[in-house]
Design an enzyme around this catalytic site. Structure first.
Site, PDB file in Angstrom:
ATOM      1  N   GLY A 169      85.361  86.828  67.108  1.00  7.69           N
ATOM      2  CA  GLY A 169      84.146  87.164  67.845  1.00  7.69           C
ATOM      3  C   GLY A 169      83.683  86.039  68.746  1.00  7.69           C
ATOM      4  N   GLY A 170      82.442  86.187  69.246  1.00  7.31           N
ATOM      5  CA  GLY A 170      81.901  85.229  70.199  1.00  7.31           C
ATOM      6  C   GLY A 170      81.824  83.815  69.662  1.00  7.31           C
TER       7      GLY A 170
ATOM      8  CE  LYS B 243      76.542  83.789  68.686  1.00  5.29           C
ATOM      9  NZ  LYS B 243      77.027  82.623  67.923  1.00  5.29           N
TER      10      LYS B 243
END
Length: 257
Positions: free
Chosen positions: A138-139, A65
């Site tokens: 994270g994304g 992502k």
């Protein structure tokens, strides 16, 4: 035939192909198909674009992502603000624009969940009274944090290592969990096939006043959720968010803008 699909690695856990295939059948969409494109490295993405001339849109999942950003021609302003992309729209001229529908999917599913739990109260007021712990960096966490900011929900990021404005799991105390009743797992811990994994929070401090939202949707009930239920907490998996972001993806791919 227009082709849409999903990139990430691995993709054995994904429900996206089933979701869109059933959607196309149910809605009589005969000029589109949805495929899985497991890429062992994001550097293979240009090869995918070259080999699929009828590709009109992609969803992006773990772990790409953020890594996908350099391969795009432009970003929608919301995706630029979040710093992560989970939808790519491919124009007739081959231009590739990145969007983020996780923000929409998370926000809509959070309101729907709280509406089900609190049928007699003002959901907006109840949500704004929450403080949150966001597990992972994270994304997916970036979209969740942007949504929380817009909802005026204070949050703390939690990861394996402490950092500026971020706690480690080892730093979580009873007082912190008492104050932060909404706990959102944005990590892949517990996702199939490693279903016995779970974020290492101090579950002994959970109460009936906690809400555990796991963005993992396969399995439908993770160990993270089970441990919450054992303490009487409200729990939700990532399926409602998946449905919400998937419908937003379809809207993006078919928009005239």
């Amino acid at each position: 035939m227009r082709i849409f699909g999903l990139i990430g690695f691995p993709l054995s856990h994904s429900f996206s192909k089933k979701y869109f295939t059933e959607k196309f059948s149910r809605e009589g969409i005969t000029d589109a198909s949805y495929e899985l494109f497991p890429l062992q490295t994001i550097s293979l993405l240009p090869d995918l674009f070259r080999s699929q001339p009828h590709l009109r849109g992609l969803n992006v999942t773990i772990p790409y992502k953020q890594a996908v950003l350099p391969y795009l021609d432009q970003l929608h302003p919301a995706a630029a603000r979040i710093g992560a992309v989970n939808v790519i729209r491919i124009g007739e001229n081959g231009s590739k624009t990145g969007y983020n529908s996780d923000y929409f999917g998370f926000t809509s599913s959070l309101f729907e969940w709280f509406s089900q739990v609190h049928k007699d109260g003002s959901v907006e007021d109840i949500i704004k009274q929450c403080k949150a712990l966001v597990l992972g960096t994270g994304g997916a966490s970036k979209a969740v944090k942007a949504a929380l900011e817009d909802l005026q929900i204070n949050y703390i990021s939690v990861s394996r290592q402490p950092a500026q404005n971020q706690l480690s799991y080892d730093q979580l105390t009873e007082a912190i969990l008492k104050e932060h009743t909404l706990i959102i797992n944005t990590t892949p811990l517990g996702m199939s096939p490693d279903t016995q994994n779970f974020p290492p929070i101090p579950y002994q401090y959970l109460t009936t006043g906690h809400y555990l939202y796991d963005l993992v949707y396969n399995p439908e009930e993770t160990v993270f959720m089970q441990k919450g239920k054992d303490k009487g907490a409200f729990v939700l998996n990532g399926l409602p968010m998946l449905y919400g972001q998937a419908e937003k993806s379809w809207e993006i791919w078919n928009s005239n803008e």
